[in-house]
Motif scaffolding. Structure first.
Motif, mmCIF file in Angstrom:
data_model
loop_
_atom_site.group_PDB
_atom_site.id
_atom_site.type_symbol
_atom_site.label_atom_id
_atom_site.label_comp_id
_atom_site.label_asym_id
_atom_site.label_seq_id
_atom_site.Cartn_x
_atom_site.Cartn_y
_atom_site.Cartn_z
ATOM 1 N N GLU A 115 22.148 0.757 131.237
ATOM 2 C CA GLU A 115 22.299 1.779 130.201
ATOM 3 C C GLU A 115 23.378 2.789 130.597
ATOM 4 N N ASP A 116 23.374 3.221 131.863
ATOM 5 C CA ASP A 116 24.406 4.153 132.344
ATOM 6 C C ASP A 116 25.781 3.480 132.347
ATOM 7 N N LEU A 134 26.240 1.990 143.929
ATOM 8 C CA LEU A 134 25.069 2.707 144.417
ATOM 9 C C LEU A 134 25.359 3.201 145.828
ATOM 10 N N ARG A 135 25.279 4.509 146.010
ATOM 11 C CA ARG A 135 25.589 5.057 147.333
ATOM 12 C C ARG A 135 24.550 4.589 148.343
ATOM 13 N N CYS A 136 25.027 4.088 149.465
ATOM 14 C CA CYS A 136 24.141 3.533 150.482
ATOM 15 C C CYS A 136 23.556 4.621 151.368
ATOM 16 N N SER A 137 22.288 4.486 151.669
ATOM 17 C CA SER A 137 21.714 5.265 152.763
ATOM 18 C C SER A 137 22.191 4.661 154.072
ATOM 19 N N GLY A 138 21.973 5.379 155.163
ATOM 20 C CA GLY A 138 22.339 4.828 156.465
ATOM 21 C C GLY A 138 21.630 3.519 156.742
ATOM 22 N N ARG A 139 20.381 3.406 156.285
ATOM 23 C CA ARG A 139 19.619 2.175 156.517
ATOM 24 C C ARG A 139 20.220 1.012 155.735
ATOM 25 N N MET A 140 20.573 1.261 154.481
ATOM 26 C CA MET A 140 21.139 0.185 153.655
ATOM 27 C C MET A 140 22.481 -0.259 154.217
ATOM 28 N N HIS A 192 28.253 -2.286 145.800
ATOM 29 C CA HIS A 192 28.603 -2.710 144.450
ATOM 30 C C HIS A 192 27.456 -3.508 143.858
ATOM 31 N N VAL A 193 26.939 -3.041 142.740
ATOM 32 C CA VAL A 193 25.867 -3.733 142.030
ATOM 33 C C VAL A 193 26.518 -4.777 141.119
ATOM 34 N N GLY A 194 26.128 -6.018 141.246
ATOM 35 C CA GLY A 194 26.819 -7.113 140.564
ATOM 36 C C GLY A 194 26.549 -7.207 139.075
ATOM 37 N N VAL A 195 26.855 -6.142 138.365
ATOM 38 C CA VAL A 195 26.727 -6.096 136.906
ATOM 39 C C VAL A 195 28.068 -5.614 136.365
ATOM 40 N N CYS A 234 34.191 2.558 138.099
ATOM 41 C CA CYS A 234 32.986 2.502 138.931
ATOM 42 C C CYS A 234 32.028 3.602 138.466
ATOM 43 N N VAL A 235 30.872 3.206 137.994
ATOM 44 C CA VAL A 235 29.878 4.145 137.488
ATOM 45 C C VAL A 235 28.797 4.311 138.542
ATOM 46 N N GLU A 236 28.710 5.511 139.122
ATOM 47 C CA GLU A 236 27.688 5.730 140.142
ATOM 48 C C GLU A 236 26.322 5.840 139.479
ATOM 49 N N VAL A 237 25.389 5.063 139.980
ATOM 50 C CA VAL A 237 24.030 5.061 139.436
ATOM 51 C C VAL A 237 23.068 5.596 140.499
ATOM 52 N N GLU A 238 21.921 6.061 140.042
ATOM 53 C CA GLU A 238 20.910 6.616 140.922
ATOM 54 C C GLU A 238 19.751 5.645 141.067
ATOM 55 N N ALA A 239 19.274 5.488 142.296
ATOM 56 C CA ALA A 239 18.169 4.565 142.547
ATOM 57 C C ALA A 239 16.838 5.103 142.013
ATOM 58 N N ARG A 240 16.686 6.424 141.978
ATOM 59 C CA ARG A 240 15.450 7.073 141.511
ATOM 60 C C ARG A 240 14.230 6.526 142.252
ATOM 61 N N GLY A 241 14.399 6.287 143.516
ATOM 62 C CA GLY A 241 13.299 5.799 144.333
ATOM 63 C C GLY A 241 13.089 4.304 144.296
#
Length: 266
Positions: A115-116, A134-140, A192-195, A234-241
């Protein structure tokens, strides 16, 4: 028609043959195929007028039709998902405002990512294509690096400019980060989210252009657009948990099943 979602799916993957039919167990232990879970993710998107699965394999067609999906059969000559989307649109004989490519290996894609993405392309008339990052955390980030060190081709990363125009995509983890990043810290690396969301004319031109050098080296279809000089937003999206990962290798199956369990998704 305004927004058409196409889910390209092929059986003969070089890295993971039969991947669309691989079953994934959710929180309750119920198993559903990868392609079904990806279709369910697409069906949850608000504002989509139509969702179709595009394949060249009768096994995938029969399986998808059995759970109620609309299927369009495409050419075996399609070299990647973008070409398959273009072929599907032509065979359907429709003229959507935006075509969305939700690749069939991304069952954890939240509806708001798409949608975004559509909203982002609508708001950027000079862009030909849009894709989520999607911005990566250090773990990702560490997980991506671990895959590369183990010789696995995991997720793709993206770098972009001030106006969010894509500069490059790579299966290597870019940019290089010279300092340590804590597990729960935000890193400067974007997954990069493959969409993809395409304007129809960009999709038509793509199929008529030869495979680019960078596209061939990296094995990333979106690089053909950059080599053509087209602008990718590039559209930055939020994981929202929400947890997110794509199924690229057999080793990703238990990882995704664990994520489904953690999120309580069946």
């Amino acid at each position: 028609m305004s927004v058409l979602i196409v889910i390209p799916a092929r059986y003969a993957s070089s890295r993971y043959p039969g991947k669309p039919l691989v079953e994934l167990r959710g929180a309750s232990g119920a198993a559903r195929s990868l392609i079904r879970r990806s279709w369910e993710a697409a069906m949850a998107v608000q504002g989509a007028d139509r969702v179709v699965i595009a394949t060249d394999d009768d096994r995938i067609r029969e399986h998808a039709e059995a759970f109620g999906a609309e299927v369009v059969m495409t050419s075996e000559a399609c070299r990647n998902g973008t070409e398959r989307c273009s072929d599907a649109v032509a065979r359907l004989g429709v003229s959507p405002r935006i075509v969305v490519n939700l690749q069939g290996d991304a069952p954890l894609t939240p509806a708001w990512f798409i949608e975004d993405l559509v909203a982002g392309l609508d708001a950027a008339p000079d862009a030909d294509v849009a894709t989520p990052v999607l911005r990566c955390s250090g773990r990702m980030r560490a997980d991506l690096i671990a895959d590369r060190h183990a010789g696995r081709v995991g997720g793709t990363t993206a770098v972009f400019g001030d106006r969010r125009q894509a500069l490059y995509f790579s299966k290597e983890v870019i940019p290089f980060v010279p300092h340590q990043v804590g597990d729960d810290e935000a890193s400067p690396v974007y997954h990069h989210v493959g969409v993809y969301a395409y304007r129809p004319e960009a999709l038509t031109d793509y199929e008529s252009c030869p495979e680019g050098v960078l596209e061939r080296l990296e094995g990333l279809e979106q690089l053909r657009f950059l080599e053509q000089g087209r602008r990718i937003l590039c559209v930055e999206v939020e994981a929202r948990g929400r947890l997110f990962w794509e199924l690229n290798n057999p080793e990703d199956v238990p990882r995704i099943e664990e994520m489904l369990a953690q999120m309580g998704q069946d």
